[in-house]
Design an enzyme around this catalytic site. Structure first.
Site, PDB file in Angstrom:
ATOM      1  N   LYS A 110      85.537   5.313  62.016  1.00  0.00           N
ATOM      2  CA  LYS A 110      85.889   4.979  63.344  1.00  0.00           C
ATOM      3  C   LYS A 110      85.627   6.141  64.387  1.00  0.00           C
ATOM      4  O   LYS A 110      85.712   6.990  63.767  1.00  0.00           O
ATOM      5  CB  LYS A 110      87.520   4.594  63.584  1.00  0.00           C
ATOM      6  CG  LYS A 110      87.442   3.600  64.715  1.00  0.00           C
ATOM      7  CD  LYS A 110      87.395   2.253  64.454  1.00  0.00           C
ATOM      8  CE  LYS A 110      87.626   1.207  65.673  1.00  0.00           C
ATOM      9  NZ  LYS A 110      87.527  -0.024  65.336  1.00  0.00           N
TER      10      LYS A 110
HETATM   11  P1  NAD Z   1      87.330  -5.353  75.036  1.00  0.00           P
HETATM   12  O1  NAD Z   1      87.260  -3.939  75.627  1.00  0.00           O
HETATM   13  O2  NAD Z   1      86.198  -5.858  75.086  1.00  0.00           O
HETATM   14  O3  NAD Z   1      88.657  -5.774  75.675  1.00  0.00           O
HETATM   15  C1  NAD Z   1      89.928  -5.242  75.527  1.00  0.00           C
HETATM   16  C2  NAD Z   1      90.922  -6.043  76.371  1.00  0.00           C
HETATM   17  O4  NAD Z   1      92.113  -5.828  76.322  1.00  0.00           O
HETATM   18  C3  NAD Z   1      90.639  -6.128  77.967  1.00  0.00           C
HETATM   19  O5  NAD Z   1      90.741  -7.442  78.426  1.00  0.00           O
HETATM   20  C4  NAD Z   1      91.463  -5.190  78.382  1.00  0.00           C
HETATM   21  O6  NAD Z   1      91.569  -5.714  79.758  1.00  0.00           O
HETATM   22  C5  NAD Z   1      93.004  -5.459  77.723  1.00  0.00           C
HETATM   23  N1  NAD Z   1      93.646  -4.236  77.696  1.00  0.00           N
HETATM   24  C6  NAD Z   1      93.276  -3.032  77.771  1.00  0.00           C
HETATM   25  N2  NAD Z   1      94.546  -2.326  77.769  1.00  0.00           N
HETATM   26  C7  NAD Z   1      95.541  -3.190  77.751  1.00  0.00           C
HETATM   27  C8  NAD Z   1      96.890  -3.180  77.784  1.00  0.00           C
HETATM   28  N3  NAD Z   1      97.422  -1.829  78.213  1.00  0.00           N
HETATM   29  N4  NAD Z   1      97.732  -4.207  77.847  1.00  0.00           N
HETATM   30  C9  NAD Z   1      96.968  -5.484  77.928  1.00  0.00           C
HETATM   31  N5  NAD Z   1      95.649  -5.659  77.779  1.00  0.00           N
HETATM   32  C10 NAD Z   1      94.996  -4.554  77.708  1.00  0.00           C
HETATM   33  O7  NAD Z   1      87.680  -4.659  73.413  1.00  0.00           O
HETATM   34  P2  NAD Z   1      87.753  -5.655  72.268  1.00  0.00           P
HETATM   35  O8  NAD Z   1      86.333  -5.275  71.706  1.00  0.00           O
HETATM   36  O9  NAD Z   1      87.995  -7.064  72.720  1.00  0.00           O
HETATM   37  O10 NAD Z   1      88.798  -5.113  71.258  1.00  0.00           O
HETATM   38  C11 NAD Z   1      90.292  -5.513  71.463  1.00  0.00           C
HETATM   39  C12 NAD Z   1      90.662  -5.195  70.052  1.00  0.00           C
HETATM   40  O11 NAD Z   1      90.402  -5.781  68.960  1.00  0.00           O
HETATM   41  C13 NAD Z   1      90.968  -3.735  69.607  1.00  0.00           C
HETATM   42  O12 NAD Z   1      92.072  -3.227  69.056  1.00  0.00           O
HETATM   43  C14 NAD Z   1      89.735  -3.711  68.757  1.00  0.00           C
HETATM   44  O13 NAD Z   1      89.888  -2.302  67.897  1.00  0.00           O
HETATM   45  C15 NAD Z   1      89.576  -4.795  67.823  1.00  0.00           C
HETATM   46  N6  NAD Z   1      88.562  -5.142  67.384  1.00  0.00           N
HETATM   47  C16 NAD Z   1      87.527  -5.368  67.813  1.00  0.00           C
HETATM   48  C17 NAD Z   1      86.131  -5.847  67.293  1.00  0.00           C
HETATM   49  C18 NAD Z   1      84.886  -5.795  68.199  1.00  0.00           C
HETATM   50  O14 NAD Z   1      83.856  -6.411  67.574  1.00  0.00           O
HETATM   51  N7  NAD Z   1      84.853  -5.734  69.255  1.00  0.00           N
HETATM   52  C19 NAD Z   1      86.229  -6.142  65.793  1.00  0.00           C
HETATM   53  C20 NAD Z   1      87.418  -5.938  65.269  1.00  0.00           C
HETATM   54  C21 NAD Z   1      88.675  -5.621  66.026  1.00  0.00           C
END
Ligand code: NAD
Length: 417
Positions: A110
């Site tokens: 990561k």
């Molecule tokens: P992203 O940046 O696309 O979206 C994140 C979202 O969370 C946004 O809507 C943002 O406004 C919101 N956010 C940020 N800080 C916040 C807070 N303090 N309170 C409430 N909402 C908040 O990110 P993503 O890719 O959707 O990732 C989200 C989660 O999913 C992370 O934990 C990431 O590790 C996990 N994840 C992502 C993927 C992927 O393929 N993108 C895969 C597995 C896990």
């Protein structure tokens, strides 16, 4: 909203707690446990760039390479002002157990850069990304460590990494996944994590004689994972009554019009101001009454207090590391069923694997083929986890860790410590 620093266990201690629980059931020795907990390599890079105003600025970036017993290491890269080494180490470890759980030929890694992308221009983010790539290029690669998008990074970020890396090592699309489809990305990758979360929800509800159509949903985070999960749930007839982003949470107990909200966020870069709906706080969202609660933003949100106030029957972890062990204990006591992160959000790394395979073979799959294989992989993993949880009389999280850890432990022993 910024979550206060949690007292008690930090991310890596929390992940190691889940690992210990599974390792004790598997009867893994202390020696092997030490090997499995310890990351292979932790890289800290100082990234100096010129800002648009000509001044110099320094950012700190991390890449943690946790374990490569089952194949090249794989994991996302996030840009966030709260990134820290402890959290990146925890997320890298989770990737090791996740790739093993879904049976992919990968290990876990990561990365993260401490920065607030909202305060940076596109060209500054490009310079940060390319400088970081330059600093870690010796230790990443299609057969070593393959980054992917995570919070605040996307297909554009991956294209910059591929471009910078390829300058030194020749055309290398397999160095990252989650690229734009027209630049060697895979159809279905952008939607994969949110779709995988939805498939997990479908499997879980079916097992409890329920369906998405007759359930209510609350989703924290409206980015790649939360936004796509909301869209897939809405398409299947589910009622999404609350979603949030960093600006707060939108609530409508009649159900939110998700496709129109997605259009709104494309135009305004926020869910704020949508159809004059009521806004509540991200804390209040976590205690709303609903059938399924999907955390899809930050980690470490379910403390003991928050878990005690959750008013959902199921939690499906789109985000990584959202539940601290103290919160997990409360969920288990209260009979709230949790589909753990390493199972529920494994759709992203699964389709990343398909993208890597397509890059190596220089061919393209159809979206139908990608989604069929994704459904098969997620459902197989789900069924194995549920079967083991019944056999061991344990939570889905413990069962998922037993499967992931068991595979990596066996590989480590066979290869030699
Ligand atoms: P992203 O940046 O696309 O979206 C994140 C979202 O969370 C946004 O809507 C943002 O406004 C919101 N956010 C940020 N800080 C916040 C807070 N303090 N309170 C409430 N909402 C908040 O990110 P993503 O890719 O959707 O990732 C989200 C989660 O999913 C992370 O934990 C990431 O590790 C996990 N994840 C992502 C993927 C992927 O393929 N993108 C895969 C597995 C896990």
């Amino acid at each position: 909203m910024v979550y206060p620093q949690q007292e008690g266990l930090m991310s890596i201690e929390a992940t190691n707690h889940y690992l210990e629980t599974a390792a004790n059931i598997l009867g893994i020795s202390e020696r092997l446990k030490t090997v499995l907990k310890t990351p292979r390599r932790i890289i800290k890079a100082e990234i100096v760039i010129e800002r648009d105003n000509g001044e110099l600025a320094t950012f700190v970036g991390y890449r943690v390479q946790h374990n490569n017993s089952l194949g090249p290491m794989k994991g996302g890269l996030r840009y966030h002002h709260e990134v820290c080494e402890n959290e990146v180490e925890s997320l890298a470890s989770l990737m090791t157990w996740k790739t093993a759980l879904v049976n992919l030929p990968f290990g876990g890694a990561k990365g993260g850069i401490i920065c607030d992308p909202r305060k940076l221009s596109e060209s500054e983010i490009e310079r940060i990304t390319k400088t970081f790539t330059d600093q870690i290029r010796d230790v990443i690669g299609p057969n070593i460590d393959i980054p992917a998008p995570d919070m605040n990074t996307n297909a554009q970020t991956m294209a910059w990494i591929m471009h910078e890396y390829s300058k030194f090592y020749g055309f290398s699309p397999g160095v990252v996944t989650g690229k734009p489809v027209y630049l060697h990305g895979s159809l279905g990758r952008e939607e994969a994590t949110g779709l995988g979360v939805t498939l997990t929800i479908e499997n879980l509800l079916n097992d409890h004689q329920r369906s998405i159509k007759d359930a209510t949903f609350v989703i924290q985070g409206f980015g790649n994972v939360g936004g796509i999960a909301a869209k897939c749930i809405h398409e299947r007839g589910g009622k999404v009554i609350c979603v949030s982003d960093v600006s707060g949470a939108l609530y409508d107990k009649k159900g939110i019009d998700i496709p129109t909200l997605i259009q709104h966020t494309h135009e305004h870069h926020s869910i704020k101001g949508f159809q004059d709906l009521e806004m509540i706080s991200n804390e209040a969202l976590l205690s709303l009454e609903c059938d399924v609660l999907v955390p899809a933003a930050l980690g470490d949100i379910f403390t003991k207090e928050v878990a005690e106030n959750v008013n959902a029957s199921f939690i499906v972890e789109g985000a990584n590391d959202p539940t601290l062990p103290e919160g997990d204990e409360i969920f288990n006591k209260r009979g709230i069923i949790v589909a753990p992160d390493i199972l529920a959000n494994s759709g992203g790394v699964t389709v990343s694997y398909f993208e890597w395979v397509q890059n190596i073979q220089r061919l393209s799959w159809t979206e139908e083929q990608v989604n069929q294989e994704l459904q098969r992989t997620i459902t197989n993993a789900y069924q194995r986890v549920v079967k083991l949880a019944k056999k061991e009389n344990c939570s889905l999280r413990t069962a998922a860790f037993i499967i992931g850890l068991g595979r990596v432990a066996k590989a480590n022993l066979t290869l030699g410590l």
